[in-house]
Design a protein around this motif. Structure first.
Motif, short mmCIF file in Angstrom:
data_model
loop_
_atom_site.label_atom_id
_atom_site.label_comp_id
_atom_site.label_asym_id
_atom_site.label_seq_id
_atom_site.Cartn_x
_atom_site.Cartn_y
_atom_site.Cartn_z
N MET A 277 -37.08 -88.65 -69.33
CA MET A 277 -36.11 -89.61 -68.88
C MET A 277 -35.68 -90.48 -70.05
N THR A 278 -34.43 -90.85 -70.07
CA THR A 278 -33.89 -91.71 -71.11
C THR A 278 -34.43 -93.13 -70.95
N ALA A 279 -34.79 -93.75 -72.06
CA ALA A 279 -35.24 -95.14 -72.01
C ALA A 279 -34.10 -96.03 -71.55
N LYS A 280 -34.43 -97.01 -70.75
CA LYS A 280 -33.40 -97.93 -70.24
C LYS A 280 -33.09 -98.98 -71.28
N PRO A 281 -31.80 -99.25 -71.49
CA PRO A 281 -31.44 -100.29 -72.45
C PRO A 281 -31.80 -101.67 -71.90
N PRO A 282 -31.94 -102.66 -72.78
CA PRO A 282 -32.28 -104.00 -72.30
C PRO A 282 -31.16 -104.57 -71.45
N LEU A 283 -31.54 -105.49 -70.56
CA LEU A 283 -30.54 -106.19 -69.75
C LEU A 283 -29.75 -107.13 -70.65
N PRO A 284 -28.52 -107.44 -70.28
CA PRO A 284 -27.75 -108.41 -71.07
C PRO A 284 -28.45 -109.77 -71.06
N SER A 285 -28.23 -110.54 -72.11
CA SER A 285 -28.89 -111.85 -72.21
C SER A 285 -28.19 -112.92 -71.40
N ASP A 286 -26.95 -112.67 -70.97
CA ASP A 286 -26.25 -113.64 -70.13
C ASP A 286 -25.68 -112.96 -68.89
N SER A 287 -25.36 -113.75 -67.88
CA SER A 287 -24.92 -113.21 -66.58
C SER A 287 -23.68 -112.34 -66.67
N PHE A 288 -22.80 -112.65 -67.60
CA PHE A 288 -21.54 -111.91 -67.68
C PHE A 288 -21.48 -110.98 -68.89
N GLY A 289 -22.63 -110.73 -69.48
CA GLY A 289 -22.67 -109.85 -70.64
C GLY A 289 -22.45 -108.40 -70.25
N ASP A 290 -22.04 -107.60 -71.23
CA ASP A 290 -21.83 -106.17 -71.00
C ASP A 290 -23.17 -105.46 -70.82
N TRP A 291 -23.20 -104.59 -69.86
CA TRP A 291 -24.39 -103.76 -69.63
C TRP A 291 -24.24 -102.49 -70.44
N GLU A 292 -25.24 -102.20 -71.26
CA GLU A 292 -25.25 -100.94 -71.97
C GLU A 292 -25.58 -99.85 -70.95
N ARG A 293 -24.83 -98.78 -70.96
CA ARG A 293 -25.00 -97.72 -69.96
C ARG A 293 -25.90 -96.60 -70.47
#
Length: 98
Positions: A1-17
């Protein structure tokens, strides 16, 4: 399984897919077929829109619900509760394909 990218540091930050292989024969394609079967099965059931008048929003919500429940009950997908609860917000659309 692919490692999950970190969550964005702010509420409206871009999510890495996470990259998903959508090619025929892939794991995704198999899961898609099973989820679609569950959604279609509900659609043509006595609870579905052909027997019970429903709005388009009610139809899509129920189809997605049936597909997700089916896949969860079969153990084919899991909920990452830690990730789910750690995020401040979630994007509601896909601006671009990963």
């Amino acid at each position: 399984m692919t490692a999950k990218p970190p969550l964005p540091s702010d509420s409206f930050g871009d999510w890495e897919r996470i990259s998903v292989d959508e090619q025929e024969g892939s794991d995704f394609a198999q899961i898609l077929r099973l989820g679609t079967f569950a959604a279609d099965n509900w659609t043509f059931s006595p609870q579905g829109p052909y027997q019970q008048p429903q709005t388009p929003a009610e139809i899509s919500s129920s189809q997605i619900r049936e597909a997700l429940l089916h896949l969860l009950e079969l153990g084919l997908i899991d909920i990452d509760a830690d990730r789910l609860n750690a995020a401040d917000g979630y994007p509601m659309q896909r601006a671009a394909r990963p």
